[in-house]
Design an enzyme around this catalytic site. Structure first.
Site, mmCIF file in Angstrom:
data_model
loop_
_atom_site.group_PDB
_atom_site.id
_atom_site.type_symbol
_atom_site.label_atom_id
_atom_site.label_comp_id
_atom_site.label_asym_id
_atom_site.label_seq_id
_atom_site.Cartn_x
_atom_site.Cartn_y
_atom_site.Cartn_z
ATOM 1 N N ARG A 70 56.060 58.889 12.168
ATOM 2 C CA ARG A 70 54.645 59.037 12.543
ATOM 3 C C ARG A 70 54.429 59.580 13.951
ATOM 4 O O ARG A 70 53.345 60.071 14.243
ATOM 5 C CB ARG A 70 53.945 57.673 12.431
ATOM 6 C CG ARG A 70 54.466 56.654 13.437
ATOM 7 C CD ARG A 70 54.178 55.217 13.066
ATOM 8 N NE ARG A 70 54.772 54.282 14.041
ATOM 9 C CZ ARG A 70 56.049 53.947 14.050
ATOM 10 N NH1 ARG A 70 56.884 54.439 13.162
ATOM 11 N NH2 ARG A 70 56.511 53.105 14.956
ATOM 12 N N CYS A 186 54.158 47.403 14.400
ATOM 13 C CA CYS A 186 54.519 48.299 13.303
ATOM 14 C C CYS A 186 55.899 47.954 12.754
ATOM 15 O O CYS A 186 56.167 48.142 11.564
ATOM 16 C CB CYS A 186 54.505 49.748 13.780
ATOM 17 S SG CYS A 186 52.903 50.336 14.343
#
Length: 250
Positions: A70, A186
């Site tokens: 990401r 995350c």
């Protein structure tokens, strides 16, 4: 602007709300991006492509293989390198005419105050409440607009906290710094890759608008995105008259 810059930024200059004057404001501006990860990557890349003349990137972490799903400013070849330095390479490739300062450091309150004072706009692209509150305090003290974003799993949010507006809330009005909020990482909860791109790009858009003085910012509003169903929710955010950070600011 020289001929090359006029050509590079021509699609901005064509917009009546921006024109040459607005683009020149971007070229003369200094943006501070705190965090060069999932949000900081797209935010900084759009600031660079739009021609913000000086971008300071702050991140004390290094590129890890798990980031690459990401954090689009980094590449496989840069695994192990400082994120701030890696992102600086990417921004230079996008726009070699701007100045990018890369700082690999964990900033304390004193250092934040110094960095924020030099910037025209601050983008909080971090992932923990302690840092967000520290950034907010520095922005309120210096009277600098703050663009805040956050993403976890399939949920995202973005807002602007602008102490220049008079009566506008700060980040602590929304998330009081004396309350306990659980940080969710995350690494343990996961994050949907494109969502950080959406929110990071919106942070860049809000920052650019603030620098040029166009449109209406998200000050006083919190946008929340459910990425699983792609639904946006907007809620009003009021100022807390008893906020220990901004209550004494007029």
């Amino acid at each position: 602007m020289d001929d090359s810059q006029l050509l590079r930024y021509s699609r901005h200059i064509l917009l009546d709300q921006i024109g040459i004057e607005g683009q020149q404001k971007l070229l003369d501006a200094h943006a501070l991006v705190i965090g060069a990860g999932g949000l900081g990557s797209p935010a900084a890349m759009y600031l660079a492509s739009a021609g913000v003349g000086h971008i300071t990137l702050v991140d004390d972490d290094t590129v890890d293989l798990t980031n690459l799903q990401r954090q689009i400013a980094h590449t496989t070849q840069r695994v192990g390198q400082p994120k701030a330095a890696s992102a600086r390479v990417t921004l230079a490739q996008i726009n070699p005419d701007i100045t990018v300062t890369a700082l690999q450091e964990r900033v304390d309150d004193a250092r934040l105050a110094e960095l924020v004072a030099r910037a025209d706009v601050v983008l909080d692209c971090t992932d923990n409440f302690a840092t967000r509150h520290a950034v907010n305090r520095a922005c309120v003290a210096a009277g600098k607009p703050l663009v805040s974003g956050a993403v976890i799993r399939f949920d995202g949010q973005v807002s602007v906290f602008d102490p220049r507006g008079g009566g506008q809330p700060c980040y602590s009005c929304l998330f009081p710094q004396d309350q306990k909020f659980e940080d969710v990482a995350c690494s343990t909860m996961g994050v949907f890759a494109p969502l950080v791109g959406v929110v990071g790009a919106m942070q860049a858009a809000e920052a650019l608008k603030l620098l040029m003085g166009i449109g209406q910012s998200l000050a006083g509003r919190l946008l929340m995105l459910d990425g699983l169903y792609m639904e946006w929710t907007s809620i009003g955010v009021g100022r807390n008259g008893a906020c220990p950070v901004c209550a004494d600011k007029k």
